[in-house]
Design a protein around this motif. Sequence first.
Motif, mmCIF file in Angstrom:
data_model
loop_
_atom_site.group_PDB
_atom_site.id
_atom_site.type_symbol
_atom_site.label_atom_id
_atom_site.label_comp_id
_atom_site.label_asym_id
_atom_site.label_seq_id
_atom_site.Cartn_x
_atom_site.Cartn_y
_atom_site.Cartn_z
ATOM 1 N N LEU A 265 82.212 72.912 34.878
ATOM 2 C CA LEU A 265 80.957 72.134 34.914
ATOM 3 C C LEU A 265 81.557 70.919 35.785
ATOM 4 C CD1 LEU A 265 78.248 72.809 33.426
ATOM 5 C CD2 LEU A 265 80.422 73.361 32.157
ATOM 6 N N ARG A 266 82.534 70.897 36.462
ATOM 7 C CA ARG A 266 82.976 69.733 37.362
ATOM 8 C C ARG A 266 82.179 69.357 38.530
ATOM 9 N NH1 ARG A 266 87.595 71.794 34.689
ATOM 10 N NH2 ARG A 266 88.069 73.260 36.213
ATOM 11 N N ARG A 267 81.475 70.495 38.938
ATOM 12 C CA ARG A 267 80.658 70.218 40.269
ATOM 13 C C ARG A 267 79.389 69.572 40.219
ATOM 14 N NH1 ARG A 267 79.631 75.323 43.524
ATOM 15 N NH2 ARG A 267 78.440 73.940 45.025
ATOM 16 N N MET A 268 79.088 69.719 38.789
ATOM 17 C CA MET A 268 77.799 68.953 38.290
ATOM 18 C C MET A 268 77.876 67.511 37.781
ATOM 19 S SD MET A 268 75.990 72.438 36.212
ATOM 20 C CE MET A 268 74.770 71.070 35.730
ATOM 21 N N SER A 269 77.965 66.713 38.782
ATOM 22 C CA SER A 269 78.454 65.615 38.671
ATOM 23 C C SER A 269 77.546 64.394 38.926
ATOM 24 C CB SER A 269 79.597 64.969 39.057
ATOM 25 O OG SER A 269 79.910 65.363 40.807
ATOM 26 N N ALA A 270 76.278 64.460 38.932
ATOM 27 C CA ALA A 270 75.259 63.567 39.331
ATOM 28 C C ALA A 270 74.781 62.796 38.222
ATOM 29 C CB ALA A 270 74.107 64.618 39.995
ATOM 30 N N PHE A 271 74.249 61.626 38.682
ATOM 31 C CA PHE A 271 73.516 60.858 37.876
ATOM 32 C C PHE A 271 72.098 60.989 38.273
ATOM 33 C CE2 PHE A 271 77.631 58.268 37.910
ATOM 34 C CZ PHE A 271 77.854 58.237 36.674
ATOM 35 N N ARG A 272 71.254 61.651 37.476
ATOM 36 C CA ARG A 272 69.904 62.122 37.889
ATOM 37 C C ARG A 272 69.041 60.792 37.819
ATOM 38 N NH1 ARG A 272 68.810 67.501 34.574
ATOM 39 N NH2 ARG A 272 70.566 68.725 35.429
ATOM 40 N N HIS A 273 69.148 60.036 36.730
ATOM 41 C CA HIS A 273 68.240 58.727 36.826
ATOM 42 C C HIS A 273 68.825 57.834 35.963
ATOM 43 C CE1 HIS A 273 64.208 56.735 36.276
ATOM 44 N NE2 HIS A 273 64.540 56.833 34.996
ATOM 45 N N TRP A 274 68.696 56.457 36.211
ATOM 46 C CA TRP A 274 68.836 55.213 35.516
ATOM 47 C C TRP A 274 67.606 54.361 35.441
ATOM 48 C CZ3 TRP A 274 73.723 53.595 34.594
ATOM 49 C CH2 TRP A 274 74.997 54.410 35.378
ATOM 50 N N ASN A 275 67.733 54.031 34.000
ATOM 51 C CA ASN A 275 66.459 53.237 33.544
ATOM 52 C C ASN A 275 67.250 52.040 32.976
ATOM 53 O OD1 ASN A 275 64.542 52.181 32.307
ATOM 54 N ND2 ASN A 275 63.458 54.010 31.450
ATOM 55 N N GLU A 276 67.517 51.018 33.937
ATOM 56 C CA GLU A 276 68.261 49.904 33.503
ATOM 57 C C GLU A 276 67.350 48.975 32.190
ATOM 58 O OE1 GLU A 276 67.882 50.711 36.379
ATOM 59 O OE2 GLU A 276 69.805 50.355 37.752
ATOM 60 N N GLU A 277 66.069 49.091 32.307
ATOM 61 C CA GLU A 277 65.331 48.265 31.389
ATOM 62 C C GLU A 277 65.345 48.929 29.978
ATOM 63 O OE1 GLU A 277 60.581 47.128 30.702
ATOM 64 O OE2 GLU A 277 61.111 48.369 32.266
ATOM 65 N N ALA A 278 65.355 50.383 29.998
ATOM 66 C CA ALA A 278 65.523 50.796 28.581
ATOM 67 C C ALA A 278 66.999 51.084 28.438
ATOM 68 C CB ALA A 278 64.930 52.336 28.712
ATOM 69 N N ARG A 279 67.928 50.696 28.938
ATOM 70 C CA ARG A 279 69.469 50.997 29.072
ATOM 71 C C ARG A 279 69.643 52.468 28.713
ATOM 72 N NH1 ARG A 279 70.252 45.841 24.774
ATOM 73 N NH2 ARG A 279 69.636 44.164 26.115
ATOM 74 N N GLN A 280 69.255 53.163 29.533
ATOM 75 C CA GLN A 280 69.653 54.800 29.478
ATOM 76 C C GLN A 280 70.128 55.291 30.901
ATOM 77 O OE1 GLN A 280 65.877 56.513 28.053
ATOM 78 N NE2 GLN A 280 65.754 55.233 26.208
ATOM 79 N N LEU B 224 77.702 77.351 21.216
ATOM 80 C CA LEU B 224 76.505 77.726 20.821
ATOM 81 C C LEU B 224 75.674 77.603 22.119
ATOM 82 C CD1 LEU B 224 75.666 75.532 17.506
ATOM 83 C CD2 LEU B 224 76.319 78.216 17.682
ATOM 84 N N GLY B 225 76.284 77.002 23.103
ATOM 85 C CA GLY B 225 75.553 76.605 24.472
ATOM 86 C C GLY B 225 76.422 75.828 25.169
ATOM 87 N N ILE B 226 75.825 75.807 26.308
ATOM 88 C CA ILE B 226 76.672 74.869 27.796
ATOM 89 C C ILE B 226 75.901 73.612 27.801
ATOM 90 C CG2 ILE B 226 77.728 75.129 29.978
ATOM 91 C CD1 ILE B 226 77.850 78.016 29.462
ATOM 92 N N VAL B 227 76.464 72.378 27.547
ATOM 93 C CA VAL B 227 75.979 71.350 27.676
ATOM 94 C C VAL B 227 75.704 70.890 29.232
ATOM 95 C CG1 VAL B 227 75.959 68.634 27.386
ATOM 96 C CG2 VAL B 227 76.450 70.277 25.520
ATOM 97 N N THR B 228 74.622 70.891 30.038
ATOM 98 C CA THR B 228 74.656 70.643 31.399
ATOM 99 C C THR B 228 74.197 69.139 31.677
ATOM 100 O OG1 THR B 228 72.199 71.773 31.352
ATOM 101 C CG2 THR B 228 74.180 73.126 31.955
ATOM 102 N N ALA B 229 73.618 68.319 30.882
ATOM 103 C CA ALA B 229 73.008 67.296 31.326
ATOM 104 C C ALA B 229 72.773 66.377 29.787
ATOM 105 C CB ALA B 229 71.747 67.201 32.135
ATOM 106 N N ALA B 230 72.816 65.261 29.932
ATOM 107 C CA ALA B 230 72.522 64.385 28.750
ATOM 108 C C ALA B 230 71.785 63.048 29.054
ATOM 109 C CB ALA B 230 73.515 64.049 27.852
ATOM 110 N N THR B 231 70.984 62.564 28.329
ATOM 111 C CA THR B 231 70.193 61.206 28.324
ATOM 112 C C THR B 231 71.230 60.300 27.313
ATOM 113 O OG1 THR B 231 68.063 61.976 28.730
ATOM 114 C CG2 THR B 231 68.279 59.690 28.120
ATOM 115 N N LEU B 232 71.817 59.146 27.791
ATOM 116 C CA LEU B 232 72.962 58.651 27.052
ATOM 117 C C LEU B 232 72.326 56.894 26.921
ATOM 118 C CD1 LEU B 232 76.141 59.707 29.018
ATOM 119 C CD2 LEU B 232 75.107 60.604 26.608
ATOM 120 N N ALA B 233 72.705 56.416 25.682
ATOM 121 C CA ALA B 233 72.325 55.154 25.593
ATOM 122 C C ALA B 233 73.299 54.302 26.035
ATOM 123 C CB ALA B 233 72.374 54.792 23.923
#
Length: 480
Positions: free
Chosen positions: A92-107, A204-213
Amino acid sequence: MSTRFLDAAVNLLGPRGLTRDADLMEPWLTDWRGRYTGRALALASPANTQEVASLVKLCSQHRVPIVPQGGNSGMSGGATPDKSGETLLLSLRRMSAFRHWNEEARQVVCEAGVVLQTLHDAAEQRGLRFPLTLGGRGSATIGGLISTNAGGTQVLRHGTMRAQVLGLEAVLPNGEVFDTLAALKKDNRGFDLKQLLIGSEGTLGIVTAATLALAPKIAARRVMFAGLETVQQARRLLLFASARMGDTLEGFEIMPRTALESVLAYEPALRDPLTLPHQWYALFEVVADEAQAPSLEERATAVLAAALREGLLADATIATNETQAEALWALRDGISSAERAHGPAVQHDIAVPVERMPDFIVEASQMLEGRFTGTQAVAFGHLGDGNVHFHLRAPKGAKAGEWEETHGKAVSATVHDLVTQWGGSISAEHGIGQMKRDELARLGDPATLTILRSVKQALDPAGIMNPGKLVPLASRAPAP
């Protein structure tokens, strides 16, 4: 069959996305500890979630097993293929993008291949931080951390990776995309399926992205290093500091003198922070926001002074700047590499109830060293979480690789028996992988094993997702 599959995979991913070059694959076929080496049909490096989904569908059609891999920094052989050469290694090393930042929500929404240190740096630039760190942050990826439910040195305050994941995107064994990236405070539509995937080690599956706190950037921190005479004293110091510093206490780590000596020998640039040697050491950190920052140093110094008066420590030092703070943490972060360089050993990632851990360390060390002549126990790590890394060094003159495969298996079985007797876990934060799968079968609760196997069968009936990892076979393995 393999030729048709490979032709289709190349058409799907292109030459950059699929390789059979032995030199390019070689670094990723052995685990970080060097205990497991496998072979792969090919190395796939998809560029986005849709490519992952299409590739998994293709693998499902051709019954090609998949081993997902992030930074290849795991400790249990969970991301290493077997020796058959019939497995597809999926990076999964090629998939290294930050898709979205939400500084107000801290996500932040980031892809699975983002390296932990990169996330730390990017969050800091935005006045935020990701409150999970560990020694392998320069190579560990977000997908791997989620798949193993990684812990690290800040679990005391912030919890494991599971607590940081607000939403998840993953590709299921049939190629469908599971998408719960929307971070909802309340969602009562049945099972929390993202939690099922967290810690599932790609079975059970391959994680491709996540929304993190994310958390607010700290305004100040103080790192302290204390010399202790017993590990029980460390527990009392932890309770003392926690009562006085509250939520500002972010991490509390312990190490014995033997571990410190290994680090100092392995990293000559590092220095012993204290004048005299001690049997045990505690490294702990307190942090503060802008409102509390001006008083943090005074409070931290007061805690050390009070602990000294109470007889809870023999000596201590406090870092007065970031350079000194990082030097103290380098002593802790360097233990795994230093122990690996020290010589043959068997390593265990264990947990027992927090209040019992000091006594467990003492009693287990004495029992194991007595039973296995010439060995030396080394326990270090996250005392505040009830989780330590419990190593047993081989006797002098033992041959690396040979001792672990003979005497080492008996050692591990004994350690796991003890942990189970004390009401603990044989895997606190490193996962089961292939290293502890049979031990989980031997010692696991029958109801738990039934659920694990049932879920695996329901989601991955063809058994193509990271076969041979985590989920024990139906028949229990005998004790080594």
